[in-house]
Design a protein around this motif. Structure first.
Motif, PDB file in Angstrom:
ATOM      1  N   PRO A  46      -9.788  82.768  71.825  1.00 16.55           N
ATOM      2  CA  PRO A  46     -10.928  82.691  71.069  1.00 16.55           C
ATOM      3  C   PRO A  46     -10.588  82.476  69.569  1.00 16.55           C
ATOM      4  O   PRO A  46      -9.836  83.366  69.269  1.00 16.55           O
ATOM      5  CB  PRO A  46     -11.764  84.082  71.294  1.00 16.55           C
ATOM      6  N   VAL A  47     -11.010  81.466  69.002  1.00 15.97           N
ATOM      7  CA  VAL A  47     -10.692  81.273  67.401  1.00 15.97           C
ATOM      8  C   VAL A  47     -11.803  81.085  66.648  1.00 15.97           C
ATOM      9  O   VAL A  47     -12.868  80.711  67.097  1.00 15.97           O
ATOM     10  CB  VAL A  47      -9.501  80.060  67.162  1.00 15.97           C
ATOM     11  N   GLU A  48     -11.621  81.439  65.364  1.00 18.87           N
ATOM     12  CA  GLU A  48     -12.800  81.199  64.653  1.00 18.87           C
ATOM     13  C   GLU A  48     -12.377  80.258  63.312  1.00 18.87           C
ATOM     14  O   GLU A  48     -11.370  80.926  62.819  1.00 18.87           O
ATOM     15  CB  GLU A  48     -13.065  82.515  64.193  1.00 18.87           C
ATOM     16  N   ALA A  49     -13.042  79.209  62.867  1.00 17.84           N
ATOM     17  CA  ALA A  49     -12.940  78.632  61.645  1.00 17.84           C
ATOM     18  C   ALA A  49     -13.364  79.505  60.642  1.00 17.84           C
ATOM     19  O   ALA A  49     -14.641  79.977  60.392  1.00 17.84           O
ATOM     20  CB  ALA A  49     -13.619  77.341  61.662  1.00 17.84           C
ATOM     21  N   VAL A  50     -12.571  79.826  59.721  1.00 16.97           N
ATOM     22  CA  VAL A  50     -12.742  80.605  58.473  1.00 16.97           C
ATOM     23  C   VAL A  50     -12.137  79.736  57.232  1.00 16.97           C
ATOM     24  O   VAL A  50     -10.933  79.607  56.858  1.00 16.97           O
ATOM     25  CB  VAL A  50     -12.208  81.912  58.423  1.00 16.97           C
ATOM     26  N   GLY A  51     -13.087  79.237  56.365  1.00 19.29           N
ATOM     27  CA  GLY A  51     -12.593  78.525  55.203  1.00 19.29           C
ATOM     28  C   GLY A  51     -11.886  77.275  55.711  1.00 19.29           C
ATOM     29  O   GLY A  51     -12.420  76.659  56.391  1.00 19.29           O
ATOM     30  N   ARG A  52     -10.728  77.217  55.168  1.00 23.06           N
ATOM     31  CA  ARG A  52      -9.958  76.008  55.598  1.00 23.06           C
ATOM     32  C   ARG A  52      -8.899  76.422  56.652  1.00 23.06           C
ATOM     33  O   ARG A  52      -7.683  75.868  56.629  1.00 23.06           O
ATOM     34  CB  ARG A  52      -9.218  75.399  54.306  1.00 23.06           C
ATOM     35  N   ILE A  54      -8.012  79.090  60.371  1.00 25.28           N
ATOM     36  CA  ILE A  54      -8.362  79.807  61.613  1.00 25.28           C
ATOM     37  C   ILE A  54      -7.968  80.992  61.742  1.00 25.28           C
ATOM     38  O   ILE A  54      -7.002  81.526  61.362  1.00 25.28           O
ATOM     39  CB  ILE A  54      -8.324  78.724  62.864  1.00 25.28           C
ATOM     40  N   GLN A  55      -8.895  81.826  62.582  1.00 23.08           N
ATOM     41  CA  GLN A  55      -8.370  83.025  62.905  1.00 23.08           C
ATOM     42  C   GLN A  55      -8.365  83.269  64.333  1.00 23.08           C
ATOM     43  O   GLN A  55      -9.265  82.852  65.183  1.00 23.08           O
ATOM     44  CB  GLN A  55      -9.164  84.228  62.284  1.00 23.08           C
ATOM     45  N   LEU A  56      -7.360  83.974  64.845  1.00 23.80           N
ATOM     46  CA  LEU A  56      -7.062  84.241  66.230  1.00 23.80           C
ATOM     47  C   LEU A  56      -7.144  85.716  66.395  1.00 23.80           C
ATOM     48  O   LEU A  56      -6.218  86.327  66.151  1.00 23.80           O
ATOM     49  CB  LEU A  56      -5.580  83.783  66.785  1.00 23.80           C
ATOM     50  N   LEU A  57      -8.391  85.940  67.173  1.00 22.44           N
ATOM     51  CA  LEU A  57      -8.671  87.635  67.404  1.00 22.44           C
ATOM     52  C   LEU A  57      -8.464  88.426  66.186  1.00 22.44           C
ATOM     53  O   LEU A  57      -8.089  89.459  66.118  1.00 22.44           O
ATOM     54  CB  LEU A  57      -7.649  88.014  68.404  1.00 22.44           C
ATOM     55  N   GLY A  58      -9.098  87.853  65.215  1.00 24.21           N
ATOM     56  CA  GLY A  58      -9.352  88.439  63.610  1.00 24.21           C
ATOM     57  C   GLY A  58      -7.870  88.228  62.976  1.00 24.21           C
ATOM     58  O   GLY A  58      -7.989  88.853  61.809  1.00 24.21           O
ATOM     59  N   HIS A  59      -6.871  87.584  63.361  1.00 26.47           N
ATOM     60  CA  HIS A  59      -5.697  87.478  62.622  1.00 26.47           C
ATOM     61  C   HIS A  59      -5.722  86.102  62.228  1.00 26.47           C
ATOM     62  O   HIS A  59      -5.532  84.970  62.849  1.00 26.47           O
ATOM     63  CB  HIS A  59      -4.414  87.791  63.497  1.00 26.47           C
ATOM     64  N   PRO A  60      -5.478  85.746  60.724  1.00 31.26           N
ATOM     65  CA  PRO A  60      -5.289  84.302  60.456  1.00 31.26           C
ATOM     66  C   PRO A  60      -4.075  83.802  60.869  1.00 31.26           C
ATOM     67  O   PRO A  60      -3.042  84.353  60.923  1.00 31.26           O
ATOM     68  CB  PRO A  60      -5.258  84.747  58.853  1.00 31.26           C
ATOM     69  N   LEU A  61      -4.241  82.393  61.169  1.00 28.86           N
ATOM     70  CA  LEU A  61      -2.980  81.602  61.563  1.00 28.86           C
ATOM     71  C   LEU A  61      -2.444  80.608  60.493  1.00 28.86           C
ATOM     72  O   LEU A  61      -3.258  80.232  59.750  1.00 28.86           O
ATOM     73  CB  LEU A  61      -3.474  80.805  62.832  1.00 28.86           C
ATOM     74  N   MET A  62      -1.309  80.778  60.268  1.00 29.10           N
ATOM     75  CA  MET A  62      -0.642  79.880  59.088  1.00 29.10           C
ATOM     76  C   MET A  62      -0.361  78.525  59.664  1.00 29.10           C
ATOM     77  O   MET A  62       0.361  78.507  60.664  1.00 29.10           O
ATOM     78  CB  MET A  62       0.688  80.548  58.680  1.00 29.10           C
ATOM     79  N   TRP A  63      -0.605  77.229  58.869  1.00 28.24           N
ATOM     80  CA  TRP A  63      -0.588  76.010  59.122  1.00 28.24           C
ATOM     81  C   TRP A  63       0.547  75.518  58.231  1.00 28.24           C
ATOM     82  O   TRP A  63       0.396  75.996  56.862  1.00 28.24           O
ATOM     83  CB  TRP A  63      -1.758  75.140  59.375  1.00 28.24           C
TER      84      TRP A  63
END
Length: 71
Positions: A46-52, A54-63
């Protein structure tokens, strides 16, 4: 899948995707198709789009490249 030019993935009497095996394997149209094709079974997280981002299980992922959310 190795002997067919085209296959259909069905669920409940409905065709979910009909294409060449490599297309179904590499680019499934539906989560059910992705879970069906394997092995191994695909991991769904489960991921969620947040601003620009995404978060995985409430943790932001760095791109390393900019992330553009789908409209």
């Amino acid at each position: 899948m190795t002997m067919s030019d085209k296959i259909a993935v069905m669920m409940g009497g409905e065709i979910l995707q009909c294409a060449a095996p490599e297309i179904i394997y590499e680019d499934p149209n539906d989560i059910h198709v992705a879970e069906f094709i394997g092995p191994p079974k695909i991991n769904i997280l489960p991921v969620e789009a947040v601003g620009r981002g995404i978060q995985l299980l409430g943790h932001p992922l760095m791109w390393r490249v900019p992330f553009e959310p789908l409209a």
